[in-house]
Enzyme design. Structure first.
Site, PDB file in Angstrom:
ATOM      1  N   HIS A 141       0.824  -1.208   0.000  1.00 40.22           N
ATOM      2  CA  HIS A 141       0.000   0.000   0.000  1.00 40.22           C
ATOM      3  C   HIS A 141       0.858   1.257   0.000  1.00 40.22           C
ATOM      4  O   HIS A 141       0.430   2.299  -0.477  1.00 40.22           O
ATOM      5  CB  HIS A 141      -1.005  -0.002   1.165  1.00 40.22           C
ATOM      6  CG  HIS A 141      -0.410   0.042   2.531  1.00 40.22           C
ATOM      7  ND1 HIS A 141      -0.183  -1.087   3.283  1.00 40.22           N
ATOM      8  CD2 HIS A 141      -0.014   1.079   3.296  1.00 40.22           C
ATOM      9  CE1 HIS A 141       0.316  -0.749   4.460  1.00 40.22           C
ATOM     10  NE2 HIS A 141       0.428   0.566   4.496  1.00 40.22           N
ATOM     11  N   ASP A 171       0.184  -7.434   0.128  1.00 45.50           N
ATOM     12  CA  ASP A 171       0.610  -6.115   0.613  1.00 45.50           C
ATOM     13  C   ASP A 171       2.133  -6.031   0.590  1.00 45.50           C
ATOM     14  O   ASP A 171       2.785  -5.945   1.625  1.00 45.50           O
ATOM     15  CB  ASP A 171       0.074  -5.844   2.014  1.00 45.50           C
ATOM     16  CG  ASP A 171       0.114  -4.350   2.362  1.00 45.50           C
ATOM     17  OD1 ASP A 171       0.538  -3.558   1.505  1.00 45.50           O
ATOM     18  OD2 ASP A 171      -0.284  -3.989   3.485  1.00 45.50           O
ATOM     19  N   GLY A 250       2.887   5.222  10.111  1.00 53.18           N
ATOM     20  CA  GLY A 250       4.273   5.454   9.720  1.00 53.18           C
ATOM     21  C   GLY A 250       5.117   4.199   9.815  1.00 53.18           C
ATOM     22  O   GLY A 250       6.207   4.120   9.242  1.00 53.18           O
ATOM     23  N   SER A 252       4.180   1.296   8.639  1.00 49.66           N
ATOM     24  CA  SER A 252       3.890   0.428   7.487  1.00 49.66           C
ATOM     25  C   SER A 252       5.153   0.076   6.717  1.00 49.66           C
ATOM     26  O   SER A 252       5.990   0.946   6.440  1.00 49.66           O
ATOM     27  CB  SER A 252       2.920   1.122   6.535  1.00 49.66           C
ATOM     28  OG  SER A 252       1.602   0.992   6.955  1.00 49.66           O
ATOM     29  N   SER A 267       1.745  -4.451   7.785  1.00 45.52           N
ATOM     30  CA  SER A 267       0.627  -4.107   6.914  1.00 45.52           C
ATOM     31  C   SER A 267      -0.345  -3.158   7.603  1.00 45.52           C
ATOM     32  O   SER A 267      -0.540  -2.030   7.175  1.00 45.52           O
ATOM     33  CB  SER A 267      -0.105  -5.380   6.465  1.00 45.52           C
ATOM     34  OG  SER A 267      -1.239  -5.069   5.680  1.00 45.52           O
TER      35      SER A 267
END
Length: 296
Positions: A141, A171, A250, A252, A267
């Site tokens: 993402h 992802d 942040g 991710s 994720s």
């Protein structure tokens, strides 16, 4: 008619009456046969039904070791969304366990610092290589949000460009490092130290794990589920690792690991590192296989 004959006639009539009243009852029973209730469904069949009929944003599910399916839902799943979800789950009876998650189930993008592009912030995952070229694995993402990423908020130090991000469904994404930039083979612990990573693996249930990210730093916990499915606003992401390690916006794309083993990429989830929460990770082996890369 003699008294004996009269008694026989009465007995015959009584027997005939019994026979006549018994026949309709038998017909009524055969006209409404009882249905056999459906037997237990497999966890795979339940998960397939949930994916098909209950893909409500803010929900997730996984199979426990005892074969029951835990269906989780966040604070946004109310009213018609909740009714749509439970309409599906109720048909499976006690094979499904409902679980209310604290807060909102979301992707951990934005906030803090790490790798930057436009208004987006994510965390670096694992460095990998293929054919003498170097790449950075991060969340899909993040790769869908922006094509070019930098190591500073001012966008002066180019890291590289995104290559074939996959989200939803999966992802993961890789950022191809710019020419001349050769990364190290470790992950930051955000405390002035780093951890060498030499191999990738799939964790087991109950495995101790650590997650690091630019917003919240280093935190540890346990793997609480495998092969989980999460429904984000954009769609479903499957085959995720679930943990009780906290994370925040942040984080991710940041690494899930233990000692020298790489396990996953951050994720999404719920909660924060003050109150705790539930987090989900893209398995790193699946991502590496998709790009044909190895740990650097």
């Amino acid at each position: 008619m003699t008294s004996l004959s009269l008694r026989r006639a009465v007995a015959t009539l009584a027997t005939g009456a019994l026979a006549l009243t018994a026949i309709p009852a038998a017909n009524a029973a055969s006209a409404a046969p009882q249905q056999t209730p459906p037997g237990p469904r497999t966890a795979a069949a339940i998960s397939a039904a949930l994916t098909k009929d209950a893909a409500v944003p803010g929900t997730a599910w996984m199979t426990r070791p005892d074969g029951k399916v835990v269906v989780s839902y966040d604070s946004t799943v109310i009213g018609t969304k909740y009714n749509s979800l439970t309409k599906v789950t109720k048909q499976f009876g006690d094979q499904v366990v409902m679980e209310k998650l604290p807060g909102k189930l979301t992707k951990y993008v934005n906030g803090g610092g790490g790798i930057y592009s436009g208004d987006w912030t994510c965390s670096a995952g694992f460095n990998v290589q293929r054919g003498g070229k170097y790449f950075l694995l991060t969340a899909g993402h993040c790769g869908k949000d922006a094509a070019t990423w930098y190591s500073d908020e001012a966008h002066r130090n180019l890291v590289g460009s995104v290559y074939r991000p996959s989200f939803p469904g999966n992802d993961y994404a890789v950022i191809a490092y710019r020419a001349g930039l050769k990364p190290g083979g470790s992950v930051s612990l955000y405390n002035g130290r780093s951890q060498d990573i030499v191999r990738a693996a799939n964790p087991g249930l109950g495995q101790t794990v650590y997650r690091s990210g630019i917003t919240s730093g280093l935190h540890g916990g346990k793997v609480t589920g495998l092969n989980a499915t999460v429904i984000y606003d954009e769609g479903a992401v499957g085959n995720l690792i679930r943990t009780n390690v906290c994370a925040e916006p942040g984080d991710s794309g940041g690494p899930l690991f233990y000692r020298t083993y790489a396990y996953g990429l951050t994720s999404g989830g719920t909660g924060d590192c003050s109150s705790g929460g539930v987090t989900y990770f893209q398995p790193v082996i699946e991502a590496m296989n998709a790009y044909g890369v190895t740990i650097y």
